[in-house]
Design an enzyme around this catalytic site. Structure first.
Site, short mmCIF file in Angstrom:
data_model
loop_
_atom_site.label_atom_id
_atom_site.label_comp_id
_atom_site.label_asym_id
_atom_site.label_seq_id
_atom_site.Cartn_x
_atom_site.Cartn_y
_atom_site.Cartn_z
CG PHE A 362 44.73 42.46 41.29
CD1 PHE A 362 44.09 43.56 40.75
CD2 PHE A 362 46.08 42.57 41.62
CE1 PHE A 362 44.78 44.75 40.56
CE2 PHE A 362 46.76 43.74 41.44
CZ PHE A 362 46.11 44.85 40.90
CE LYS A 386 43.89 32.89 46.98
NZ LYS A 386 42.93 34.03 46.97
CD GLU A 389 42.56 38.45 48.13
OE1 GLU A 389 43.50 39.09 48.63
OE2 GLU A 389 42.73 37.37 47.52
CB CYS A 494 53.10 40.96 35.64
SG CYS A 494 52.21 40.02 34.38
#
Length: 523
Positions: A362, A386, A389, A494
């Site tokens: 994300f 994908k 979410e 990150c």
């Protein structure tokens, strides 16, 4: 004007057929073909149907008119009194076929041509006078209350002034309801409110996922953005306002299989597409990203929460990968070494793997998808993406631009969900390679599960930067750099460091550590 110019001027408008694709069920296939046909200026009907196996759709102007009346002497008075009949039928050859294959419905075009002009306004067509399901229900209720057809029609027009139906249509609906030949549930309507514009690829009616409030993020399957059949969803929250931006569906297993089928079906043709043609799509893609960069950055800010300046950097870093994909032709060159041994030549070639997949984290909603699918598809693979979410909007916007750039149906597919979709990606034998960016725990799990199936997998996990401060570093510049690098995006990325190494001793930087401690306590 010469003959050539005249022929070009009189050329009939082109009515495009729907693109081949896969659908979850028969009704979805029929609805897609019908809506696309309306956008092109023609109407389709069911010509043949075997409900569980095949459905054949054709233009409503197909076939020929057959006069079933007895022949009459043209010189007789009866012939002069008879009304001259006409017909809309032109024996139009247009025909598409939907067949059920392995639980999914596959659409193919048998004949995509027409022999008539498109409708200038779809409301001219008789089907535009039909009632929708809600209106049929109201007609039934008002009929039970004793209202006459003209009174019923008057009340319907109060709620919908654009209604084109007549009292005759109300009589027909009442008769069918009374005879039991029509139920409210299966009565389909076709009453678009816009003129049919040729070569318009968008449906006349807004897709269901755009009509919801908040909007529901669509899947991309076989070149079509479709609302998931799943009732379960996750809210996407704007961190700044705590308002719901959109809802992410938890994709069903049937939709996952449909996406895999679409990607697998598109692979043979896409891998044989010349690399220069694939590059041209990437050139167009990067042009469209530059055009819509404001929209992309704003979406990243709304869903992720990073500042608008940081969101622009997110998109621009991903754009650099697309620009790299524009030059992949030279990197696809193989190697050839003649006569490495007596009568032996050695050569190597680079070939696409097939269906690949990407699982995104994300923290960088735009750059991580752009790390993955542009390079993969330019090399000739098809792709299942994908997104996270928590902020899927940027990935969907990028997919819209990729489709607009000319990426064929099925080459790029997007599925939303959580653990179930990740497990399905790891376990499916049709997926040959997976790329993942995320936490160490998730990466270790995905690597173990996917590699056990023999897949190629790369996991970029557990990234944390370290800061090294030299003895002669500027205090003000260092403090600004450390604060930005450590706390940009609230530290939820990150590249946010957790360790500072002071070269030459810590004492000269003691006051800096106090400043950092103050920042830690106030952020």
């Amino acid at each position: 004007m010469d003959i050539q110019d005249s022929s070009e001027y009189n050329e009939q408008p082109l009515m495009l057929p729907p693109s081949p694709g896969t659908f979850v069920d028969r009704e979805e296939l029929i609805q897609h073909v019908g809506e696309f046909a309306v956008s092109q200026g023609y109407v389709v009907t069911i010509k043949q149907s075997k409900r569980d196996r095949v459905v054949v759709l054709g233009c409503d102007r197909g076939g020929v008119y057959r006069n079933r009346r007895k022949p009459v002497d043209e010189s007789s008075s009866e012939c002069s009194r008879r009304r001259k009949t006409g017909s809309r039928l032109t024996n139009c050859p247009f025909e598409v076929v939907g067949k059920k294959d392995d639980g999914l419905w596959v659409l193919s075009v048998k004949n995509g041509t027409h022999n008539h002009e498109p409708l200038k306004d779809i409301t001219e067509h008789p089907s535009a006078r039909r009632f929708n399901e809600k209106e049929v229900l109201l007609i039934k209720e008002m009929t039970d209350a004793g209202l006459k057809p003209r009174q019923i029609l008057k009340r319907l027009r109060q709620s919908n002034p654009e209604l084109l139906s007549t009292p005759k249509h109300v009589y027909n609906v009442k008769a069918k309801l009374r005879q039991g030949n029509m139920t409210v549930r299966n009565y389909k309507s076709l009453r678009p409110q816009k003129s049919a514009v040729r070569n318009n690829y968008l449906s006349v009616m807004e897709p269901s996922w755009r009509q919801r409030n908040p909007p529901r993020v669509p899947n991309l399957i076989g070149g079509r953005f479709v609302d998931s059949q799943s009732f379960a969803s996750i809210d996407v929250i704007n961190p700044a306002t705590q308002q719901i931006v959109s809802q992410v569906p938890l994709t069903t297993n049937e939709e996952f299989r449909a996406a895999i089928f679409a990607a697998k079906r598109a692979f043979p043709l896409w891998r044989n597409t010349p690399i220069t043609s694939r590059q041209r799509i990437m050139f167009k893609f990067q042009e469209l990203i530059r055009r819509d960069i404001d929209k992309l950055a704003l979406n990243v800010t709304h869903e992720h929460g990073k500042t608008l300046k940081d969101a622009y950097s997110d998109v621009l870093c991903g754009l650099e990968v697309v620009e790299h994909a524009c030059g992949l032709a030279s990197l696809q060159i193989g190697e050839f070494v003649p006569n490495v041994s007596n009568g032996v030549d050695s050569y190597s070639i680079r070939e696409p793997l097939g269906v690949c997949a990407g699982i995104c984290s994300f923290d960088f909603p735009a750059v991580i998808p752009l790390w993955m699918f542009p390079v993969a598809v330019t090399c000739g693979n098809t792709f299942i993406l994908k997104p996270s979410e928590m902020d899927p909007g940027a990935a969907v916007l990028l997919a819209e631009l990729a489709v607009e750039a000319g990426l064929p149906n099925g080459v790029l597919n997007i599925l939303h969900g959580t653990n179930d979709i990740i497990n399905a990606i790891c376990d499916d034998d049709n997926i040959k390679a997976i790329s993942f960016v995320g936490t160490s725990t998730a990466g270790a799990y995905i690597y173990a599960r996917a590699s056990a199936k023999g897949k190629r997998i790369q996991c970029n996990i557990g990234a944390k930067n370290h800061a090294v401060v030299m003895a002669d570093a500027s205090v003000d510049a260092t403090l600004n750099a450390l604060a930005t690098a450590g706390f940009g995006g609230a530290g939820q990325k990150c590249m946010a460091f957790s360790t500072i190494i002071f070269v030459g001793g810590f004492t000269p930087w003691y006051h800096v550590s106090l400043s950092l401690a103050f920042i830690y306590s106030t952020f």
